[in-house]
Design an enzyme around this catalytic site. Structure first.
Site: not given
Ligand code: CP3
Length: 343
Positions: A21, A25, A34, A71, A148
């Site tokens: 990752r 952010r 983004r 992703d 998911y």
């Protein structure tokens, strides 16, 4: 490429390091791109912007490898499932897979075709990336992706998919089969587009008991590994099944690197798997909050591995509120301290 040499067990001048990752952010530069893209999924689909954020951690932190920005959930999305990222909640599939009809509506072939923006991101990034830095491609493992698709999002209990393990295993296998078929071709396309290694993320491996994990989890990873090794024997494969420290002795397969999560004592992983595989990992990600904790974590891991058969990483993804300066400090300290072991 020092990262690829390390994957193949060759001697390197220091221990290569990257972070799961690493594009994200905690970087103001990422937040700017983004915002320009509008939202996270639009960023994944815009190959120029996705390439830009893939390269940011190499430029800003000096990591030894870039990981493709995308992703794991774009695969079920492009198979035909609606996907949203809801603020504060994470990923949401509003219509989870509950019946064979739901599954029949999804297409593996369509996904492999629709994911062309990922292949474009790879081509552009490999073009721009320094020749001595590796580009890592990736996918989620079938089990983690299926959690998911079945639960409709993140879950603490996994109760719907775990019920399926015992109540309707054939249906779970049918879902895993379809996802696996897509992932084999998806990673093959990533390699053809220019990635130098691939990592398979099984973040929720630890949700299952050992026998269930072997049947519904690791066997599908090994099917993907065997397919890739038959077609691309020179491309290193990293597997990262998180949360299975209780049965590392029983793990085997044709992959090159085993990613160790932060909850597994690295010395145990070395004892179980270190002779067969290069180990990647596994500093506790929250050590990045504190520089003394970073120093202590780096020293401990280097002393266990002795600068051999090792790729440095965190034991899971970097958190969004980590100071960039601490991330830089971590990367530099691994590269400097590990060079002493290589002498
Ligand atoms: O590592 C990298 O820098 C490459 C890009 C990457 C992302 N996700 C970007 C991302 C990779 C390799 C992933 C993998 C991924 N995605 C996993 C496996 C690894 C792990 O962390 O266990 C999983 C389980 C996912 C699913 C996913 N995607 C979740 C649960 C979330 C939301 C959680 C959160 O942190 O908000 C995402 C979103 C996501 N994927 C973000 C990024 C940078 C945050 C999106 C944003 O708000 O900008």
């Amino acid at each position: 490429m020092i990262f690829i040499d390390a994957c193949l067990g060759k001697k390197t001048p220091y221990t290569p390091v990257w972070m799961m990752r690493q594009a994200g952010r905690y970087l103001p530069e990422y937040m700017r791109v983004r915002a320009e893209a509008g939202d996270f999924l639009s960023l994944c689909k815009d190959y120029e912007k996705a390439s830009e954020v893939t390269l940011q951690p190499v430029d800003i932190l000096g990591v030894d490898a870039a990981i493709l920005f995308s992703d794991i959930l774009v695969v079920p999305m492009e198979m035909g499932m609606e996907l949203k990222f809801v603020k504060g909640e994470g990923p949401v599939f509003p219509k989870p897979i509950a019946t064979m009809e739901d599954l029949d509506r999804l297409s593996s072939d369509k996904a492999v075709k629709n994911l062309s923006y990922v292949y474009d991101t790879i081509k552009l990034t490999r073009d721009k990336l320094a020749k001595d830095k590796a580009l890592i491609g990736f996918c989620g493992a079938p089990w983690t992706i299926a959690t998911y698709m079945i639960e409709g999002g993140s879950t603490k209990t996994y109760n719907i998919c775990k019920k399926m393990v015992y109540d309707n295993p054939q249906f779970l296998h049918a879902i895993l089969r379809k996802v696996t078929n897509a992932l084999k071709l998806y990673l093959a396309e990533q390699i053809k587009s220019g990635v130098n290694a691939v990592q398979i993320f099984d973040s929720w491996a630890g949700a299952l008991e050992k026998s269930a994990y072997m049947e519904f989890g690791f066997s599908y990873i090994n099917e993907i590994v065997d397919y890739l090794k038959a077609n691309f024997p020179d491309t290193p494969i990293i597997v990262f099944p998180k949360g299975i420290s209780g049965f590392l002795d029983d793990i085997s397969g044709n992959f090159d690197v085993f990613g160790v999560d932060w909850s597994t004592p690295l010395a145990n992983a070395k004892k179980s798997l270190g002779a067969k595989y290069i180990l990647q990992g596994n500093m506790e990600p929250t050590r990045l909050y504190n520089k003394d904790a970073i120093d202590e974590g780096v020293d401990e891991i280097l002393s266990i591995m002795g600068g051999k058969r090792h790729i440095f990483n965190l034991g899971h993804g970097i958190l969004p509120d980590i100071p960039v300066e601490h991330a830089k400090y971590f990367i530099k300290s691994v590269q400097e301290k590990s060079a002493k072991y290589a002498k």
